[in-house]
Design a protein around this motif. Sequence first.
Motif, PDB file in Angstrom:
ATOM      1  N   ILE A 152      12.366  -0.677  -7.464  1.00 14.26           N
ATOM      2  CA  ILE A 152      11.244  -0.074  -8.191  1.00 14.26           C
ATOM      3  C   ILE A 152      11.465   1.419  -8.396  1.00 14.26           C
ATOM      4  O   ILE A 152      11.113   1.979  -9.432  1.00 14.26           O
ATOM      5  CB  ILE A 152       9.925  -0.326  -7.435  1.00 14.26           C
ATOM      6  N   THR A 153      12.053   2.076  -7.379  1.00 14.37           N
ATOM      7  CA  THR A 153      12.228   3.527  -7.434  1.00 14.37           C
ATOM      8  C   THR A 153      13.677   3.878  -7.071  1.00 14.37           C
ATOM      9  O   THR A 153      13.965   4.347  -5.963  1.00 14.37           O
ATOM     10  CB  THR A 153      11.219   4.237  -6.503  1.00 14.37           C
ATOM     11  N   PRO A 154      14.608   3.649  -7.998  1.00 11.20           N
ATOM     12  CA  PRO A 154      16.041   3.787  -7.677  1.00 11.20           C
ATOM     13  C   PRO A 154      16.474   5.197  -7.307  1.00 11.20           C
ATOM     14  O   PRO A 154      17.509   5.368  -6.656  1.00 11.20           O
ATOM     15  CB  PRO A 154      16.734   3.308  -8.957  1.00 11.20           C
ATOM     16  N   GLU A 155      15.707   6.209  -7.682  1.00 15.81           N
ATOM     17  CA  GLU A 155      16.098   7.587  -7.363  1.00 15.81           C
ATOM     18  C   GLU A 155      15.668   8.022  -5.966  1.00 15.81           C
ATOM     19  O   GLU A 155      16.113   9.059  -5.455  1.00 15.81           O
ATOM     20  CB  GLU A 155      15.507   8.555  -8.402  1.00 15.81           C
ATOM     21  N   ASP A 156      14.832   7.249  -5.321  1.00 18.10           N
ATOM     22  CA  ASP A 156      14.250   7.625  -4.031  1.00 18.10           C
ATOM     23  C   ASP A 156      15.187   7.231  -2.885  1.00 18.10           C
ATOM     24  O   ASP A 156      15.535   6.057  -2.742  1.00 18.10           O
ATOM     25  CB  ASP A 156      12.886   6.929  -3.873  1.00 18.10           C
ATOM     26  N   ASP A 204       0.089  -4.646   7.108  1.00 15.07           N
ATOM     27  CA  ASP A 204      -1.054  -5.301   6.467  1.00 15.07           C
ATOM     28  C   ASP A 204      -1.677  -4.410   5.400  1.00 15.07           C
ATOM     29  O   ASP A 204      -1.933  -4.861   4.278  1.00 15.07           O
ATOM     30  CB  ASP A 204      -2.102  -5.653   7.526  1.00 15.07           C
ATOM     31  N   TRP A 205      -1.909  -3.135   5.741  1.00 12.91           N
ATOM     32  CA  TRP A 205      -2.591  -2.251   4.783  1.00 12.91           C
ATOM     33  C   TRP A 205      -1.696  -1.941   3.592  1.00 12.91           C
ATOM     34  O   TRP A 205      -2.164  -1.874   2.452  1.00 12.91           O
ATOM     35  CB  TRP A 205      -3.037  -0.969   5.465  1.00 12.91           C
ATOM     36  N   ALA A 206      -0.404  -1.736   3.841  1.00 14.10           N
ATOM     37  CA  ALA A 206       0.516  -1.488   2.728  1.00 14.10           C
ATOM     38  C   ALA A 206       0.620  -2.729   1.838  1.00 14.10           C
ATOM     39  O   ALA A 206       0.715  -2.624   0.610  1.00 14.10           O
ATOM     40  CB  ALA A 206       1.891  -1.097   3.259  1.00 14.10           C
ATOM     41  N   GLY A 207       0.579  -3.907   2.452  1.00 14.53           N
ATOM     42  CA  GLY A 207       0.595  -5.136   1.670  1.00 14.53           C
ATOM     43  C   GLY A 207      -0.630  -5.270   0.788  1.00 14.53           C
ATOM     44  O   GLY A 207      -0.536  -5.686  -0.377  1.00 14.53           O
ATOM     45  N   ASP A 208      -1.805  -4.909   1.331  1.00  9.34           N
ATOM     46  CA  ASP A 208      -3.033  -4.934   0.531  1.00  9.34           C
ATOM     47  C   ASP A 208      -2.936  -3.967  -0.641  1.00  9.34           C
ATOM     48  O   ASP A 208      -3.353  -4.292  -1.768  1.00  9.34           O
ATOM     49  CB  ASP A 208      -4.233  -4.556   1.414  1.00  9.34           C
ATOM     50  N   TRP A 209      -2.400  -2.781  -0.380  1.00  8.35           N
ATOM     51  CA  TRP A 209      -2.247  -1.780  -1.437  1.00  8.35           C
ATOM     52  C   TRP A 209      -1.317  -2.313  -2.526  1.00  8.35           C
ATOM     53  O   TRP A 209      -1.619  -2.202  -3.724  1.00  8.35           O
ATOM     54  CB  TRP A 209      -1.712  -0.496  -0.816  1.00  8.35           C
ATOM     55  N   LEU A 210      -0.213  -2.924  -2.138  1.00  8.06           N
ATOM     56  CA  LEU A 210       0.746  -3.435  -3.115  1.00  8.06           C
ATOM     57  C   LEU A 210       0.154  -4.585  -3.918  1.00  8.06           C
ATOM     58  O   LEU A 210       0.442  -4.735  -5.117  1.00  8.06           O
ATOM     59  CB  LEU A 210       2.027  -3.870  -2.405  1.00  8.06           C
ATOM     60  N   LEU A 211      -0.684  -5.394  -3.298  1.00  8.22           N
ATOM     61  CA  LEU A 211      -1.364  -6.450  -4.044  1.00  8.22           C
ATOM     62  C   LEU A 211      -2.294  -5.862  -5.095  1.00  8.22           C
ATOM     63  O   LEU A 211      -2.395  -6.381  -6.215  1.00  8.22           O
ATOM     64  CB  LEU A 211      -2.164  -7.338  -3.085  1.00  8.22           C
ATOM     65  N   GLU A 264      -1.968  -2.834  -6.458  1.00 14.97           N
ATOM     66  CA  GLU A 264      -1.186  -2.064  -7.422  1.00 14.97           C
ATOM     67  C   GLU A 264       0.276  -2.520  -7.357  1.00 14.97           C
ATOM     68  O   GLU A 264       1.120  -1.854  -6.750  1.00 14.97           O
ATOM     69  CB  GLU A 264      -1.303  -0.567  -7.122  1.00 14.97           C
ATOM     70  N   PRO A 265       0.592  -3.657  -7.948  1.00 19.14           N
ATOM     71  CA  PRO A 265       1.940  -4.249  -7.817  1.00 19.14           C
ATOM     72  C   PRO A 265       3.074  -3.363  -8.320  1.00 19.14           C
ATOM     73  O   PRO A 265       4.221  -3.543  -7.908  1.00 19.14           O
ATOM     74  CB  PRO A 265       1.840  -5.533  -8.643  1.00 19.14           C
ATOM     75  N   GLU A 266       2.777  -2.407  -9.200  1.00 23.79           N
ATOM     76  CA  GLU A 266       3.828  -1.537  -9.744  1.00 23.79           C
ATOM     77  C   GLU A 266       3.970  -0.238  -8.973  1.00 23.79           C
ATOM     78  O   GLU A 266       4.773   0.624  -9.355  1.00 23.79           O
ATOM     79  CB  GLU A 266       3.518  -1.216 -11.225  1.00 23.79           C
TER      80      GLU A 266
END
Length: 323
Positions: A125-129, A75-82, A84-86
Amino acid sequence: MSPPPPPLGRSRRRGGRSDHAFDPALDDQELIDARNQFTQGRWSDARALLVTTGNDWDRRGHRLLGLAEIPSAVDWAGDWLLAEPESADAATLLGCACVVRALRPKAKADEAARARQACLAAARITPEDPTPWLALLLLDRGREDGGDETGRLFEEVRSRHPEHHHAHHVMTAQLAESHPDSGQDPLHEVYDFAAWAAEQAPADSPLAVLPVIAHAERYRVLVAAGSEPDDPVASGHWSGRRARQVMKAAFDWWLEWEREDHPRHRVDLNFLAHAKVCEGRTAEAAALFHRIGPHATAAPWSYANRDPYAAFTAARDHALGTP
């Protein structure tokens, strides 16, 4: 005078679980502090933590999975992504959190598919990770219908970080489970894999301990298959020539290169201490327990169907001479 307790405590009933909660954060106080805030839905400290972690891939994976363990992480990670979508950090944390949720005993049927989609989105989003691929590796490893993609997912991680500590441990555990009826085969593929990884790594890499991990994982499998007794003292698994060589080499590496800066340092120490206890090398085990401090890990103390915390404390007290 009564004899000392057995070094690894008593076996627990099959299916039993320890009441002790093992903290995946280990000794990472910065992670613990950020996690405390994240538990309350405040993700600014988590964001700052991951920014400072940068591309220290082992530490990044350790911290993302530590944050993902809290019950409300999805839930919290989803809120963060909303908000900051990038954000690659938010997307990767969401993927890790979805994997942790999908692997819980009462997960819904569609959780695994959602976790896979979230991890693949983060990887775009982060292909090197390597972390989204590590999460997928854990998902594949932890599902009853998983296992088919383990090798491919491991290579996805390794292509991004050849010395990835956690991924090598996962792959070792997976390989140890092949051919459980072959007994103490010194040519088993898990031993070849661990020796190869240790040889490929730089001299100061904690992957030097991987042959000990392989030995412990194979013991877990052999005990479960009924081909080895669950008492390490009664088992020849820990007393053979090859076992002694592997454990001496790993202990000598630790004496020379002790990597206290590595985020999963305590994981290696727990495996080393367990091996030394099983080998009967009490003085060497005591030195390792001093370094471990309170940071016990469930594996490998849970192996041979034991309550992990009871096994850890019994072995530690025995090695340190606690009455």
